[in-house]
Design a protein around this motif. Sequence first.
Motif, PDB file in Angstrom:
ATOM      1  N   SER A   1       0.860  -1.177   0.000  1.00  0.00           N
ATOM      2  CA  SER A   1       0.000   0.000   0.000  1.00  0.00           C
ATOM      3  C   SER A   1       0.898   1.229   0.000  1.00  0.00           C
ATOM      4  O   SER A   1       1.614   1.482   0.974  1.00  0.00           O
ATOM      5  CB  SER A   1      -0.921   0.014   1.210  1.00  0.00           C
ATOM      6  OG  SER A   1      -1.692   1.186   1.248  1.00  0.00           O
ATOM      7  N   GLY A   2       0.875   1.978  -1.091  1.00  0.00           N
ATOM      8  CA  GLY A   2       1.770   3.122  -1.200  1.00  0.00           C
ATOM      9  C   GLY A   2       3.223   2.673  -1.207  1.00  0.00           C
ATOM     10  O   GLY A   2       3.606   1.790  -1.970  1.00  0.00           O
TER      11      GLY A   2
ATOM     12  N   PRO B   1       5.968   4.358  -4.828  1.00  0.00           N
ATOM     13  CA  PRO B   1       4.925   3.358  -4.530  1.00  0.00           C
ATOM     14  C   PRO B   1       5.380   1.954  -4.895  1.00  0.00           C
ATOM     15  O   PRO B   1       6.080   1.730  -5.887  1.00  0.00           O
ATOM     16  CB  PRO B   1       3.754   3.811  -5.411  1.00  0.00           C
ATOM     17  CG  PRO B   1       4.009   5.247  -5.694  1.00  0.00           C
ATOM     18  CD  PRO B   1       5.490   5.404  -5.737  1.00  0.00           C
TER      19      PRO B   1
END
Length: 805
Positions: free
Chosen positions: A125-126, A149
């Motif tokens: 996530s990210g 990311p």
Amino acid sequence: MVIEKLSFTCDRLLSHRQLACCHSYCGIPLNGKNILIYSNMDIEQKPLLLTGHHGEIRAMTFGKRSGSVLLCSASADYIIVWDIKLCQRRTQECKVAAGTVIGTLLGEVVHLSFCFSDERVAACSGATVYILSSKRHEVISTLTNHLGPLTSAEFCPWNKDILVTTSEDRTFKVWDLKTVAVFYQSFVLSASPLLSVFFLEENRHLITGSTDGQLWCFSLHDDHKCHLVTKMDLQKMEKRHQVHQGTVNDQAGVEAVDKVETSKPVLRMASCSLFIGTSNEDKKDHSWLCIGSSDGLYVVDLATSELLTALYFRDYPNLSITMAGSWSISPGWDDSIVFLVSSLFTPCVALLELRLCDLRSTLACGEGFSVFPSCTLLLESPLNAELKKKEPEHPKRKGGIKEQPLIFHSKVKSSGYSSAPRSIMFSPKTNIQKNPSSKKANKNTGLLLRDYPADSSAPAIPYIHLNLVNKPVHCLQYSGDGKHILCGLGDSSVLLYKSSLTGNPTVYTGHDKPVGSVSWSLNRQWWLSASEDQSLRIWTHGNPEPAIIMGNSMFSKPIRSAQFYYLDKFLLLASGPSVYLYLYNVDITRDNIKRYQQRSVVKLASCITTTSATDITALSAINDFFSYMVLVCGSDRSIQVFDMNKGVVVSALPDAHSRAVHCITQNKGSMFSTQAADSYNLFLTSAVTDGVKIWDLRTLRCVRRYDNHLNRCHPCSSSVSPCGRFIASGSEDNCAYVYDIRSSSYLHKLQRHSDTVLSVTFNPATPELLTGTLDGKLRLFQSSSGARLSHDTSAAVHSVPNMTA
């Protein structure tokens, strides 16, 4: 070949979302928040509906264990793990299928991955990776170190505490999950983001791919340091594959059609394990890799870094997919592979199946050749040529009575009357000493008959360092018994050493330009040297004058390679576009009056030209046993196979390397070792900027590639060990590299050379490796099993005396 089993039209575009597929089931998002689970074996069966997410599902993945099938799905609100069999049972009982929430509000998750025990889940996530428990709501650890990311994360199959992540910052990282620290961080690999990573457990390699079609294969050792094994480019591999296919099509009269180039992102990778043989009990080949890209599926051989086949969507008009946005690849049932593919531009998902038996039949190649003769010599074969020796003419005596001796014996015993009388009639010998030479001879004979140790380690321990003249060592070759070594130098001389490299060498001069090749005869009575001065000379031990000189404008171009051939019956050499086969007879007797008159005889038996009339850059043939095959490399980057029994070129491999081959070496074994018969059909080729390739003469295909060494401008040679287990190659980073023939990553990096390592050769009798450098130095390396203390003779600089022939 590719069958569409299921086509599903969605209500939204799923082009860049992670889909889930395993050998039994596939998962497809429905209305953004729900999941449909289809059975791969029975598509007509009613799918299982899973509900529980409140946000839009962005990623899904199945577990890796074969017992229970787990599915993990992620949205912005929840990360849920589903037990598929339990959910099916609850649905049959008219109950709501429920899963276990293991994460809450972790952001927009783009990738999920189970560990191989299905106990942990990695969620990207990210720029953060969350390590979650698959059984309860628990965040085990949080990994944050990337500058962009994340795009993927995978657990290591042979070490459960190792995780590898890729990111849009164009790097990958190897994490230690115990200490939550980075073991290894790569350099910036590409100008494009890295999309995917895959582990190849059999070789302990990890492979990562980018959005511009670049692939990097690294070896992951126990020290967690990654070493680059090979780099590949899908577009370049595709072009080489199309050139080869275009050559075949042109021969068949089919015109090649220009196609528009598209970017080839590496969206997904999976192993494609094919059986080698006709039954499933045969050995599997794990070096084949399936790569899902936007325009189709690519099958790559990692051992050779070559594209085996490409299955384009455009070649299958019945498929619902024309361009892919995401892939999920899994082994299927009955020797097949299943793919769940989402369309790039339309809201459509398709389940595809590929039968490996169809793929095997497509990639099957015709029967090649063998170094061993398969038939007898033809009547018109050049190998039947014989050299007629001149018999001495004796003058005939005229008729008459022959003179006969008065006695019948050639010697007459003396009567003894002219000698002094004996004073002592008999005296016994009491101080008889044993002849040490006989014992020494027996000892040497025992060493000669000792077998080469088949289980010895690769020679990597330095033993001797020797300085020669400050000229390049272009070629090295041991004699068949391993007792002597020839060194061809750049100052046009040849040095003859003992294999121990002790004592002063015997120096042979006479060439005018650098010596490019040397070769021992099988009987070790003489040897030859060929030079850039377009001459060839045959020498004998202890004689400073050559027994045969082949020059005087016999050849219009330099002799690139020369050797003895067909059990010393012929001289085989290459000059320009032609291969010459000479009969010869060495006669070292000299007439004192006509001292410079050569009594040795040389006669041309055959001359064969390459198919494209290209200049020959390297040549190789086996002299240790009868063989008809001669391998030739041309300046047009081709490899051509000559059948000397027929006197013709029987096969040609175009574009074998990206540059012209400068070294070709066959696996010849030695008189001290025995290998499997098929092993002698292997040969090596080396080319600048293109590494070393090993080929199989039976299939005429490259079977493995080695390019860890650096070779950008100098003609660095390569060699095969007598046991057939190791390969050595020179390098321009002042090192020599030793490879295991079964793996593309190197075993040893032999450092501390003073310059580029040009020449390498193995001792045929003992596990030793000799290297020669650009600045005229020799280094001898031994195996750890028989290593001795290092012996540095760098002070013993041997100057070349003024000895001319």
